[in-house]
Design an enzyme around this catalytic site. Structure first.
Site, PDB file in Angstrom:
ATOM      1  N   ASP A 169       0.838  -1.204   0.000  1.00 39.61           N
ATOM      2  CA  ASP A 169       0.000   0.000   0.000  1.00 39.61           C
ATOM      3  C   ASP A 169       0.870   1.250   0.000  1.00 39.61           C
ATOM      4  O   ASP A 169       2.000   1.238   0.498  1.00 39.61           O
ATOM      5  CB  ASP A 169      -0.919  -0.020   1.235  1.00 39.61           C
ATOM      6  CG  ASP A 169      -2.084   0.944   1.083  1.00 39.61           C
ATOM      7  OD1 ASP A 169      -2.376   1.368  -0.056  1.00 39.61           O
ATOM      8  OD2 ASP A 169      -2.704   1.285   2.100  1.00 39.61           O
ATOM      9  N   ASN A 176     -11.041  -2.665  -5.300  1.00 37.97           N
ATOM     10  CA  ASN A 176     -10.256  -1.733  -6.117  1.00 37.97           C
ATOM     11  C   ASN A 176     -10.913  -1.438  -7.473  1.00 37.97           C
ATOM     12  O   ASN A 176     -10.487  -0.527  -8.191  1.00 37.97           O
ATOM     13  CB  ASN A 176      -8.816  -2.248  -6.319  1.00 37.97           C
ATOM     14  CG  ASN A 176      -7.946  -2.121  -5.079  1.00 37.97           C
ATOM     15  OD1 ASN A 176      -7.072  -2.948  -4.826  1.00 37.97           O
ATOM     16  ND2 ASN A 176      -8.153  -1.085  -4.277  1.00 37.97           N
TER      17      ASN A 176
HETATM   18  C1  IPE Z   1      -5.586  -2.616  -0.015  1.00 39.59           C
HETATM   19  O1  IPE Z   1      -5.196  -1.316  -0.317  1.00 39.59           O
HETATM   20  C2  IPE Z   1      -5.641  -3.444  -1.261  1.00 39.59           C
HETATM   21  C3  IPE Z   1      -4.372  -3.736  -1.905  1.00 39.59           C
HETATM   22  C4  IPE Z   1      -3.207  -3.320  -1.526  1.00 39.59           C
HETATM   23  C5  IPE Z   1      -4.445  -4.569  -3.049  1.00 39.59           C
HETATM   24  P1  IPE Z   1      -6.278  -0.168  -0.563  1.00 39.59           P
HETATM   25  O2  IPE Z   1      -5.511   1.091  -0.783  1.00 39.59           O
HETATM   26  O3  IPE Z   1      -7.214  -0.575  -1.624  1.00 39.59           O
HETATM   27  O4  IPE Z   1      -7.070  -0.149   0.822  1.00 39.59           O
HETATM   28  P2  IPE Z   1      -7.899   0.998   1.527  1.00 39.59           P
HETATM   29  O5  IPE Z   1      -8.903   1.496   0.526  1.00 39.59           O
HETATM   30  O6  IPE Z   1      -6.955   2.067   1.930  1.00 39.59           O
HETATM   31  O7  IPE Z   1      -8.524   0.324   2.722  1.00 39.59           O
HETATM   32  C1  IPE Z   2      -1.462   0.091  -3.409  1.00 40.87           C
HETATM   33  O1  IPE Z   2      -1.246   1.457  -3.497  1.00 40.87           O
HETATM   34  C2  IPE Z   2      -1.782  -0.552  -4.730  1.00 40.87           C
HETATM   35  C3  IPE Z   2      -3.178  -0.998  -4.855  1.00 40.87           C
HETATM   36  C4  IPE Z   2      -4.121  -0.923  -3.961  1.00 40.87           C
HETATM   37  C5  IPE Z   2      -3.551  -1.578  -6.100  1.00 40.87           C
HETATM   38  P1  IPE Z   2      -2.443   2.491  -3.544  1.00 40.87           P
HETATM   39  O2  IPE Z   2      -2.817   2.727  -4.951  1.00 40.87           O
HETATM   40  O3  IPE Z   2      -3.562   2.070  -2.655  1.00 40.87           O
HETATM   41  O4  IPE Z   2      -1.735   3.777  -2.957  1.00 40.87           O
HETATM   42  P2  IPE Z   2      -2.359   4.841  -1.947  1.00 40.87           P
HETATM   43  O5  IPE Z   2      -2.901   4.083  -0.773  1.00 40.87           O
HETATM   44  O6  IPE Z   2      -3.428   5.548  -2.697  1.00 40.87           O
HETATM   45  O7  IPE Z   2      -1.218   5.716  -1.589  1.00 40.87           O
HETATM   46 MG    MG Z   3      -4.050   2.418  -0.713  1.00 39.25          MG
END
Ligand code: IPE
Ligand code: IPE
Ligand code: MG
Length: 254
Positions: free
Chosen positions: A28, A77
């Protein structure tokens, strides 16, 4: 033995002494990493995916962990813009395509857990995933389990359906259903429980990750965004794990 005056003291590599069979990562912070650098979110995903091989190789080859799960795309997602989703899918397809030979050479079995029947997943992505799973199916040194279009609740629904079908087909009696039956109907019935969950970027939640498998996992929430998460951060997580007193509901003092 003479010691050269300017000789740097040798770094003693960290060695795990507590059993750690299965580590899971929630990668994340890709978007925030990019934002901090005034880059588009896509660049964060690119840097994030680039960091994957390095981190799992450290887990496998340097720290002796046999099973590594990585959460890369959740069932929630899909709520992101189409352009971000297709960029991410394309990156992941390229990741599998470009690394397959190296996984094979290392003896890494690739597993993909998630709802892969989803018609929104492009055909060529499905083909690449199938190919990676098929080519590495006999590998036995390490297991890399990619959580792709994965949701813990979706997985439990999948298990429930499988169990109901077995009952319907007369293969299973209702009164015989227990925790083990659920385990046997998950996406990956043969993987050990998760010992350590690492979620980068400092968020303190599991976001629908491995709800059943995390029952007794230790959890760490390093501050680093995934693209910047490095060996030093990983070792911090492992040291934290090493210091935990895992009791599994009992009174064991290690
Ligand atoms: C969790 O991250 C899912 C993955 C890393 C695949 P998200 O960025 O989607 O989670 P939330 O929305 O902050 O809970
Ligand atoms: C994790 O990074 C990747 C996925 C959830 C696919 P994010 O895209 O959630 O990055 P932040 O949380 O917005 O910084
Ligand atoms: Mg995220």
């Amino acid at each position: 033995m003479f010691k050269h005056k300017n000789e740097e003291p040798k770094e003693v590599p960290f060695v795990l002494t507590k059993p750690l069979n299965h580590i899971a990562f929630i990668m994340d912070g890709n978007g925030r990493w990019a934002k901090e650098r005034m880059l588009p979110r896509s660049m964060g995903h690119k840097a994030g995916v680039r960091n994957v091989k390095e981190i799992i190789d450290l887990c496998f080859k340097k720290y002796g962990i046999k099973v590594c799960s990585l959460y890369v795309f959740s069932t929630e997602n899909w709520n992101r813009p189409d352009s971000e989703i297709s960029y991410l899918f394309n990156l992941l397809r390229i990741f599998f395509r470009d690394n397959i030979e190296r996984f094979l050479a290392d003896g890494t079995k690739i597993l993909v857990s998630g709802d892969l029947d989803d018609p929104r997943i492009p055909e060529e992505t499905k083909e690449t995933i199938k190919d990676a799973i098929e080519k590495t199916k006999d590998c036995s040194n390490y297991v890399f389990n990619v959580l792709y279009n994965y949701g813990g609740r979706r997985e439990l629904a999948y298990a429930a359906k499988g169990i109901a079908k077995d009952v319907q087909d007369g293969k299973l009696k209702l009164e015989d259903i227990d925790e083990k039956t659920i385990q046997e109907h998950l996406y990956q019935k043969d993987l050990p429980d998760v010992d350590l969950l690492v979620r980068t970027s400092g968020e303190l939640r599991i976001s629908n990750c491995l709800l059943y498998e995390l029952a007794y996992a230790e959890m760490v929430f390093p501050k680093a965004y995934w693209p910047a998460f490095n060996e030093k951060d990983l070792v911090e997580c492992l040291k934290d794990y090493e210091s935990r007193n895992r009791r599994f509901g009992g009174l064991k003092n290690e």
